[in-house]
Design a protein around this motif. Structure first.
Motif, short mmCIF file in Angstrom:
data_model
loop_
_atom_site.label_atom_id
_atom_site.label_comp_id
_atom_site.label_asym_id
_atom_site.label_seq_id
_atom_site.Cartn_x
_atom_site.Cartn_y
_atom_site.Cartn_z
N GLY A 177 0.78 -1.22 0.00
CA GLY A 177 0.00 0.00 0.00
C GLY A 177 0.81 1.27 0.00
O GLY A 177 0.25 2.37 0.07
N LEU A 178 2.13 1.15 -0.12
CA LEU A 178 2.99 2.33 -0.18
C LEU A 178 2.98 2.90 -1.60
O LEU A 178 2.84 2.16 -2.58
N PRO A 179 3.15 4.24 -1.72
CA PRO A 179 2.96 4.90 -3.03
C PRO A 179 4.17 4.82 -3.96
O PRO A 179 4.78 5.83 -4.32
N VAL A 180 4.50 3.61 -4.39
CA VAL A 180 5.58 3.44 -5.37
C VAL A 180 5.01 3.81 -6.74
O VAL A 180 4.01 3.23 -7.18
N PRO A 181 5.63 4.76 -7.45
CA PRO A 181 5.08 5.20 -8.74
C PRO A 181 4.98 4.06 -9.75
O PRO A 181 5.84 3.18 -9.80
N GLN A 182 3.94 4.11 -10.56
CA GLN A 182 3.69 3.05 -11.54
C GLN A 182 4.82 2.93 -12.55
O GLN A 182 5.16 1.83 -12.98
N ASP A 183 5.41 4.05 -12.96
CA ASP A 183 6.48 3.97 -13.96
C ASP A 183 7.71 3.27 -13.41
O ASP A 183 8.50 2.71 -14.17
N ILE A 184 7.88 3.26 -12.09
CA ILE A 184 8.96 2.50 -11.46
C ILE A 184 8.66 1.01 -11.54
O ILE A 184 9.53 0.19 -11.82
N LEU A 185 7.40 0.66 -11.31
CA LEU A 185 7.00 -0.75 -11.31
C LEU A 185 7.05 -1.37 -12.70
O LEU A 185 7.15 -2.59 -12.83
N THR A 186 6.96 -0.54 -13.74
CA THR A 186 6.94 -1.06 -15.12
C THR A 186 8.18 -0.64 -15.91
O THR A 186 8.19 -0.70 -17.13
N ARG A 187 9.23 -0.24 -15.22
CA ARG A 187 10.42 0.27 -15.90
C ARG A 187 11.12 -0.84 -16.68
O ARG A 187 10.89 -2.03 -16.47
N ASP A 188 12.02 -0.44 -17.59
CA ASP A 188 12.83 -1.37 -18.37
C ASP A 188 13.79 -2.09 -17.43
O ASP A 188 14.69 -1.47 -16.85
N LEU A 189 13.60 -3.39 -17.29
CA LEU A 189 14.40 -4.15 -16.32
C LEU A 189 15.87 -4.24 -16.68
O LEU A 189 16.72 -4.44 -15.81
N ARG A 190 16.21 -4.10 -17.96
CA ARG A 190 17.61 -4.17 -18.37
C ARG A 190 18.39 -2.92 -17.99
O ARG A 190 19.62 -2.94 -17.96
N SER A 191 17.68 -1.85 -17.71
CA SER A 191 18.36 -0.60 -17.41
C SER A 191 18.91 -0.60 -15.99
O SER A 191 18.28 -1.14 -15.07
N PRO A 192 20.06 0.01 -15.78
CA PRO A 192 20.57 0.13 -14.41
C PRO A 192 19.66 1.03 -13.59
O PRO A 192 18.97 1.90 -14.13
N TRP A 193 19.61 0.78 -12.30
CA TRP A 193 18.78 1.60 -11.43
C TRP A 193 19.31 3.03 -11.39
O TRP A 193 20.51 3.26 -11.29
N VAL A 194 18.40 3.99 -11.48
CA VAL A 194 18.75 5.40 -11.38
C VAL A 194 18.05 5.96 -10.14
O VAL A 194 16.84 5.77 -9.97
N GLU A 195 18.82 6.61 -9.30
CA GLU A 195 18.26 7.15 -8.05
C GLU A 195 17.04 8.02 -8.33
O GLU A 195 17.04 8.83 -9.26
#
Length: 279
Positions: A177-195
């Motif tokens: 129930g925490l507000p993690v943005p949807q674009d984070i949840l559907t991001r390109d998995l191959r990409s390195p994490w960006v702060e």
């Protein structure tokens, strides 16, 4: 008064293994203990080989635990995931201790067999690359050293197609129930994490209200604990290399210590560290 030597067989210990599986058989020790093949006459090459082989075995276990941990997180089985994260942290504590043994090797010791290494280098460890990809440091340029091995490339590509450990943690937060943005949840998995400051805000919410978000709070601390040990392992790696070869170029062609120091700047879960300054 003389006594008969102790014989475990009198207490039921199995002493005959003609037709039974023994300890040596179960652990395939004949294979493992015959895998050390020094290419020089240097006494210290055996230390170098065994230190790296045992490190690869510990990394094998770390990958085993990371895969199970991600599955547990994806199924909202948080308590088993916490145990696995604790074990991964302890594995890296064990890996850290291995540098203490390698540091008994002096520059002269290392130079006595270094030519035998050719261009082989820990930089080329596919298991280490899998660990980096599994936790979210997905630098695609680092696929290069493995391109000559289709089997290794297939394993690395399969890893890049999966959510990282951090991705699974954030997905679990969203389901809580925490507000993690949807674009984070559907991001390109191959990409390195960006702060992302929005993720920092989510973790701030967790830490400001730990009683409400206790499982997320514990998950955060388990992730930080793992990264803490991982950072120590990287730091001890740099220190050991500098102690043994100084600032010479590595056998694999990297800048050696300079390259390893740059790796110290890579953060796996940056928002969890940044959040501590903004609470």
């Amino acid at each position: 008064m003389s006594q008969c030597p102790y014989n475990p067989a009198r207490e039921g210990a199995q002493m005959s293994f003609q037709d039974r599986m023994s300890y040596v058989d179960y652990l395939q020790l004949d294979t493992i203990l015959s895998a050390q093949t020094p290419l020089s006459d240097s006494h210290d090459e055996m230390l170098f080989i065994i230190q790296h082989q045992t490190s690869e075995l510990w990394m094998r276990l770390a990958l085993h635990e990371m895969e199970a941990c991600r599955q547990a997180l994806s199924q909202d089985r948080l308590r088993p995931a916490f145990k696995m994260l604790s074990r991964i942290a302890r594995i890296f504590e064990q890996l850290n201790s291995a540098w203490d043994v390698l540091r008994t090797m002096t520059p002269s010791d290392y130079q006595s067999f270094r030519p035998s290494l050719g261009q082989s280098s820990g930089f080329q460890s596919a298991q280490y690359r899998l660990i980096e990809y599994a936790v979210g440091n997905r630098n695609l340029a680092m696929l290069g050293p493995h391109a000559h091995r289709p089997d290794l490339m297939a394993a690395l590509e399969a890893e890049l197609a999966k959510p990282s450990l951090y991705d699974e943690a954030l997905r679990a937060l969203a389901r809580m129930g925490l507000p993690v943005p949807q674009d984070i949840l559907t991001r390109d998995l191959r990409s390195p994490w960006v702060e992302d400051p929005r993720i920092e805000a989510v973790w701030c919410e967790v830490y400001r209200n730990p009683d409400r978000w206790w499982e997320a709070y514990e998950l955060a601390e388990k992730l930080v604990d793992f990264e803490d040990y991982f950072r120590r392992w990287r730091f001890n790696h740099v220190t050991t290399v500098e102690r043994v070869i100084g600032f010479r170029r590595g056998t694999g062609g990297t800048e050696g210590v300079s390259y390893l120091r740059r790796m110290l700047e890579v953060e796996l879960f940056p928002e969890l560290w940044r959040m501590r300054s903004t609470l």
